[in-house]
Design a protein around this motif. Structure first.
Motif, PDB file in Angstrom:
ATOM      1  N   TYR A  83      66.744   7.081  41.168  1.00  7.81           N
ATOM      2  CA  TYR A  83      65.427   7.468  40.672  1.00  7.81           C
ATOM      3  C   TYR A  83      64.687   6.213  40.244  1.00  7.81           C
ATOM      4  O   TYR A  83      65.290   5.148  40.073  1.00  7.81           O
ATOM      5  CB  TYR A  83      65.503   8.462  39.516  1.00  7.81           C
ATOM      6  N   LEU A 104      59.216   8.507  38.340  1.00  2.15           N
ATOM      7  CA  LEU A 104      59.219   9.364  37.164  1.00  2.15           C
ATOM      8  C   LEU A 104      58.150   8.907  36.186  1.00  2.15           C
ATOM      9  O   LEU A 104      58.255   7.857  35.571  1.00  2.15           O
ATOM     10  CB  LEU A 104      60.591   9.326  36.473  1.00  2.15           C
ATOM     11  N   ALA A 126      69.346   2.909  39.473  1.00  2.00           N
ATOM     12  CA  ALA A 126      68.027   3.321  38.985  1.00  2.00           C
ATOM     13  C   ALA A 126      67.116   2.102  38.881  1.00  2.00           C
ATOM     14  O   ALA A 126      67.556   1.010  38.523  1.00  2.00           O
ATOM     15  CB  ALA A 126      68.149   4.007  37.633  1.00  2.00           C
ATOM     16  N   ARG A 153      59.972   8.714  48.019  1.00  2.01           N
ATOM     17  CA  ARG A 153      60.355   8.269  46.697  1.00  2.01           C
ATOM     18  C   ARG A 153      59.349   8.731  45.650  1.00  2.01           C
ATOM     19  O   ARG A 153      58.152   8.579  45.806  1.00  2.01           O
ATOM     20  CB  ARG A 153      60.458   6.740  46.661  1.00  2.01           C
ATOM     21  N   GLN A 191      69.436   9.705  33.097  1.00  5.32           N
ATOM     22  CA  GLN A 191      68.228  10.119  33.799  1.00  5.32           C
ATOM     23  C   GLN A 191      67.516  11.229  33.028  1.00  5.32           C
ATOM     24  O   GLN A 191      66.285  11.260  32.952  1.00  5.32           O
ATOM     25  CB  GLN A 191      68.573  10.597  35.209  1.00  5.32           C
ATOM     26  N   GLU A 231      63.719  11.099  31.921  1.00 14.16           N
ATOM     27  CA  GLU A 231      62.787  12.094  32.443  1.00 14.16           C
ATOM     28  C   GLU A 231      62.014  12.806  31.336  1.00 14.16           C
ATOM     29  O   GLU A 231      60.889  13.241  31.546  1.00 14.16           O
ATOM     30  CB  GLU A 231      63.530  13.133  33.285  1.00 14.16           C
TER      31      GLU A 231
END
Length: 428
Positions: A383, A7, A315, A4, A214, A218
């Motif tokens: 994520y 971010l 998420a 994992r 995402q 990001e």
């Protein structure tokens, strides 16, 4: 959990003796001299404080001539104390690191050591690459992770059952229904320790996680561009939800983690049904129950889906706690970080803090059933994003947190949140 990746700014842009660590031959202790290091952590009471005292004593015993002076600092004071230390040039040798933009700010000031080539092979193999991402800035590692702390909603299974709530909310509509049912049953629906600002801001963070794609998540730490409509939508979601008055009375002046009257204490003593918080909450709540034992009916569920939002319902947002070395610390510092990352130390950490250790080998020490759904959700998440205030750095993060509190206090607006972070980003 080894694969994992969290971010962070990085994603966007078993040793006990000093002689076993890179560079140890340059330390006074390695040639019979004396080394004294200062160590800042945020465990001021209980098992956590005792854990660090034990680990320091064990390290000193294994490394003659090394002394570590411990300072326990209240969690809410840590960031400010570190910023003062950076500004004055008087850094602690070993200090708690949040990762993300907050760590990047200290790296940019030249105050923290690059650990990339100083982490032992055993630790690197055990941890895997993903967990180090929270402490990676421009390809270099500046912190040693000790715990993985995904966020979500902790709740009392007994109070949910008493209120007639079947299952856990998966959508905001279902969360609204749960709030109403808990209120009807005579308990505070949601505990919120808004006095420290960041617990209140968590609600905005999670609405943003569900509203923003995402791609937006990001890129935000590098672009600092809050023009996407999702940032405003998150504020509007929060304002709409807050208008239903779901939080405990006096939530703006309620502490988050200190004492029975804190938001964690309200959960621990069955005075509130649920609380949005990070994975450390299991241990905090357990320390505030009448018998200071884990809350037997404590459960957890992910933040609900927001209808029409561009974010994945799976998420997650959370943090990775870790420790760093000041740039001018003795080489005994990285030896200590490798020591606390050993499976033995990590298993002790998991037990003392009732949390998920960063070491994959030590995860078998996780016994509290309240942590099991966190691990499952973390492993299956599309994520994981680090806390927004951590991701964005201290200046922008503080502006964000303040603007969220102003909205909840009735003195701000959703647009005011966007304006606040935009202005802070422009100031640099």
């Amino acid at each position: 959990m080894k694969s994992r990746t969290v971010l962070t700014l990085a994603a966007i842009a078993g040793v006990t003796a000093l002689v076993g660590c890179s560079g140890a031959q340059g330390d006074p202790a390695a040639s019979g001299g004396e080394v004294t290091m200062t160590f800042w952590h945020n465990s001021t009471t209980g098992d956590g404080k005792a854990y660090w005292e034990d680990r320091v004593a064990a390290f000193e015993a294994a490394n003659e001539g090394v002394t570590i002076e411990i300072q326990s600092i209240q969690n809410e004071d840590m960031d400010g104390r570190l910023q003062t230390a950076v500004n004055s040039g008087d850094m602690p040798d070993i200090f708690m690191a949040r990762g993300g933009g907050k760590l990047a700010d200290i790296v940019g000031a030249g105050a923290v050591r690059d650990l990339t080539d100083l982490i032992s092979e055993d630790v690197s193999s055990d941890y895997g690459e993903g967990v180090f991402s929270a402490f990676t800035v421009e390809g270099a590692i500046y912190g040693m992770p000790v715990a993985v702390l995904p966020g979500g909603i902790f709740y009392s299974e007994d109070l949910f059952a008493d209120a007639g709530i079947d299952g856990t909310p998966a959508t905001m509509s279902e969360l609204d229904d749960a709030v109403g049912a808990l209120e009807q049953s005579g308990v505070e629906p949601i505990a919120l320790g808004g006095m420290a600002a960041w617990p209140a801001a968590h609600w905005y963070y999670f609405f943003a996680l569900r509203e923003c794609s995402q791609e937006v998540m990001e890129s935000i730490a590098s672009t600092l561009d809050f023009s996407d409509a999702c940032w405003l939508a998150a504020g509007e979601d929060l304002a709409e939800f807050a208008a239903t008055e779901p939080f405990n009375e006096g939530f703006l002046t309620t502490a988050a983690q200190e004492g029975a009257g804190s938001s964690a204490g309200l959960i621990a003593n069955h005075q509130a049904g649920m609380e949005l918080m990070g994975g450390w909450n299991v241990g905090v709540i357990g320390g505030l129950t009448p018998d200071q034992q884990p809350l037997a009916d404590l459960g957890w569920f992910p933040f609900p889906e927001v209808e029409g939002g561009a974010g994945s319902p799976s998420a997650m947002m959370g943090g990775v706690d870790g420790y760093s070395c000041a740039n001018d610390a003795p080489t005994a510092c990285e030896a200590f970080l490798n020591f606390i990352a050993s499976p033995e130390s990590q298993a002790g950490y998991a037990e003392a803090f009732d949390t998920i250790p960063a070491s994959s080998e030590a995860q078998t020490a996780v016994e509290d059933p309240a942590l099991e759904p966190l691990v499952e959700a973390y492993e299956s998440a599309d994520y994981v994003v680090v806390w927004l205030d951590t991701l964005l750095g201290q200046n922008i993060g503080n502006s964000l947190n303040t603007a969220v509190v102003e909205l909840l206090a009735g003195n701000g607006t959703p647009q005011g949140i966007v304006d606040a972070v935009t202005t802070a980003a422009q100031r640099g």
